[in-house]
Design an enzyme around this catalytic site. Structure first.
Site, short mmCIF file in Angstrom:
data_model
loop_
_atom_site.label_atom_id
_atom_site.label_comp_id
_atom_site.label_asym_id
_atom_site.label_seq_id
_atom_site.Cartn_x
_atom_site.Cartn_y
_atom_site.Cartn_z
N GLY A 9 -41.53 28.55 10.09
CA GLY A 9 -41.55 28.18 11.51
C GLY A 9 -42.71 28.85 12.22
O GLY A 9 -42.63 29.22 13.39
N GLN A 13 -43.43 28.94 19.11
CA GLN A 13 -43.90 29.84 20.17
C GLN A 13 -44.06 31.27 19.66
O GLN A 13 -45.11 31.90 19.86
CB GLN A 13 -42.93 29.82 21.36
CG GLN A 13 -43.45 30.59 22.56
CD GLN A 13 -42.35 30.98 23.55
OE1 GLN A 13 -41.15 30.87 23.27
NE2 GLN A 13 -42.75 31.44 24.71
N ILE A 36 -42.72 22.89 9.25
CA ILE A 36 -42.36 21.57 8.73
C ILE A 36 -43.51 20.58 8.85
O ILE A 36 -43.57 19.57 8.16
CB ILE A 36 -41.08 21.06 9.44
CG1 ILE A 36 -40.51 19.86 8.70
CG2 ILE A 36 -41.34 20.74 10.90
CD1 ILE A 36 -39.08 19.53 9.06
N TYR A 143 -26.24 26.40 19.98
CA TYR A 143 -27.25 27.39 19.60
C TYR A 143 -26.63 28.79 19.57
O TYR A 143 -26.80 29.54 18.60
CB TYR A 143 -28.40 27.32 20.62
CG TYR A 143 -29.47 28.35 20.46
CD1 TYR A 143 -30.28 28.39 19.33
CD2 TYR A 143 -29.72 29.30 21.45
CE1 TYR A 143 -31.29 29.31 19.19
CE2 TYR A 143 -30.73 30.24 21.33
CZ TYR A 143 -31.50 30.24 20.20
OH TYR A 143 -32.50 31.17 20.07
N LYS A 147 -26.12 31.43 16.40
CA LYS A 147 -26.68 32.78 16.38
C LYS A 147 -25.57 33.82 16.20
O LYS A 147 -25.74 34.81 15.47
CB LYS A 147 -27.48 33.05 17.67
CG LYS A 147 -28.78 32.25 17.75
CD LYS A 147 -29.74 32.62 16.64
CE LYS A 147 -31.01 31.80 16.61
NZ LYS A 147 -31.87 32.08 15.45
N1 SER Z 1 -35.06 31.21 24.81
C1 SER Z 1 -33.86 30.74 24.18
C2 SER Z 1 -33.35 29.53 24.85
O1 SER Z 1 -33.54 29.39 26.03
C3 SER Z 1 -32.82 31.81 24.22
O2 SER Z 1 -32.89 32.54 23.04
O3 SER Z 1 -32.71 28.74 24.22
#
Ligand code: SER
Length: 323
Positions: A9, A13, A36, A143, A147
């Site tokens: 990756g 950013q 990728i 997400y 995590k």
């Molecule tokens: N910067 C991320 C997001 O906004 C948070 O880890 O999803």
């Protein structure tokens, strides 16, 4: 012998700037960048690069064997806003890529892993101010769930199989090189670009939504220092809380206005407001400070100065580019 590193990756950013930093430290040929696709050509042309789909175990394994990799930085992920649109894809990418590298370490192919966690592990039942290292984690985004579960697996692989995996709960990261993609904290990057290009910005969060944030240089410093710290100093094998600054859209707007007095802002919260509202406003990172000496360098105004100076240079470069 210098470490041989694979960054998965690397065009993203954080990956972009991490690749540059690790190449400064370890030498260009010892840091293999992968992604990728080849969307970031500057990065692709700056040293060894491989196309790797982070979901493909054999592709990662073959690359590790071909280059004698001992350390993997797994930076590929779908972030919070994109994850809400594509929940199964987020689960698939975020979890399977982690299992792939954890299993490569368990099997002895690689020795060390960096895997980023996030403030998204926290949820509405978490104390919002000065969120402690150990606290209730009931995330409400896909997400955040990936995590949180990932953190549990990292700790499990460390305890059960002695895997040297290290992690940070990154706050929102602000930078002027590669753009972030699909996060809730992305507004704090977009706002600088729009301030310079358009002189106005429509913010997708409300003016008083306070979130934990950090300038990229601090995030890279933390990542490098955590990975360089002696193993006996790493007492947290899930993920460390990490903090630098907390601010609202209104506060970042005011910081930018000191440089661009005519800058204007409007607020039009969308679905990302609910995500932001479920996250902490500030983080207690005293454990990271105690264990491996973490210290941040950038406050809001120092970051604004750096962002504006660098983005203005980019605008000048584009303007003077003959077509
Ligand atoms: N910067 C991320 C997001 O906004 C948070 O880890 O999803």
């Amino acid at each position: 012998m210098s470490s041989k590193i694979l960054i998965i990756g690397a065009c993203g950013q954080i990956g972009t700037e991490l690749t540059t930093k690790l190449r400064e430290i370890h030498g260009v040929d010892n840091v293999i960048a992968s992604d990728i696709n080849t969307r970031n050509l500057d990065l692709v042309n700056s040293g060894p690069f491989e196309i790797i789909d982070a979901k493909n175990f054999n592709a990662i394994k073959d690359c590790c064997k071909n280059y004698n990799i001992d350390t993997v930085y797994l930076m590929a992920a779908l972030l919070s806003a994109t994850g809400e649109k594509y929940p199964m894809e987020a689960w698939d990418l975020n979890m399977n890529s982690l299992f792939h590298v954890l299993n490569l370490a368990k099997g002895g192919t690689i020795k060390k892993i960096f895997w980023p966690s996030s403030i998204a592990v926290f949820g509405p039942s978490t104390p919002r101010d000065n969120t402690p290292q150990h606290t209730t984690c009931e995330p409400t985004t896909v997400y955040g769930i990936t995590k949180q579960v990932g953190e549990r697996w990292c700790e499990y692989y460390h305890k059960k199989y002695d895997v040297d995996v290290r992690s940070i709960r990154y706050p929102g990261i602000i930078s002027h090189k590669a753009m972030p993609g699909g996060g809730t904290t992305d507004y704090a990057v977009e706002i600088y670009h729009e301030a310079i290009k358009e002189g106005t910005y429509e913010c997708f969060l409300s003016e008083n939504t306070e979130l934990p944030m950090m300038f990229m240089d601090d995030a890279i410093k933390a990542t490098v220092e955590l990975m360089q710290a002696p193993a006996e100093k790493i007492n947290i094998r899930s993920a460390y809380n990490l903090a630098a600054i907390s601010f609202t859209p209104k506060q970042i707007f005011e910081s930018i206005k000191k440089h661009i007095p005519d800058f204007t802002i409007t607020y039009k919260p969308d679905f990302r407001q609910a995500i932001a509202d479920s996250w902490p406003s500030s983080i207690d990172d005293s454990v990271a400070r105690k264990d491996w000496g973490w210290q941040h360098d950038f406050d809001l105004d120092k970051m604004t100065q750096e962002m504006i100076e660098n983005l203005e240079k980019q605008v000048c470069r584009v303007d003077f580019n003959p077509r």
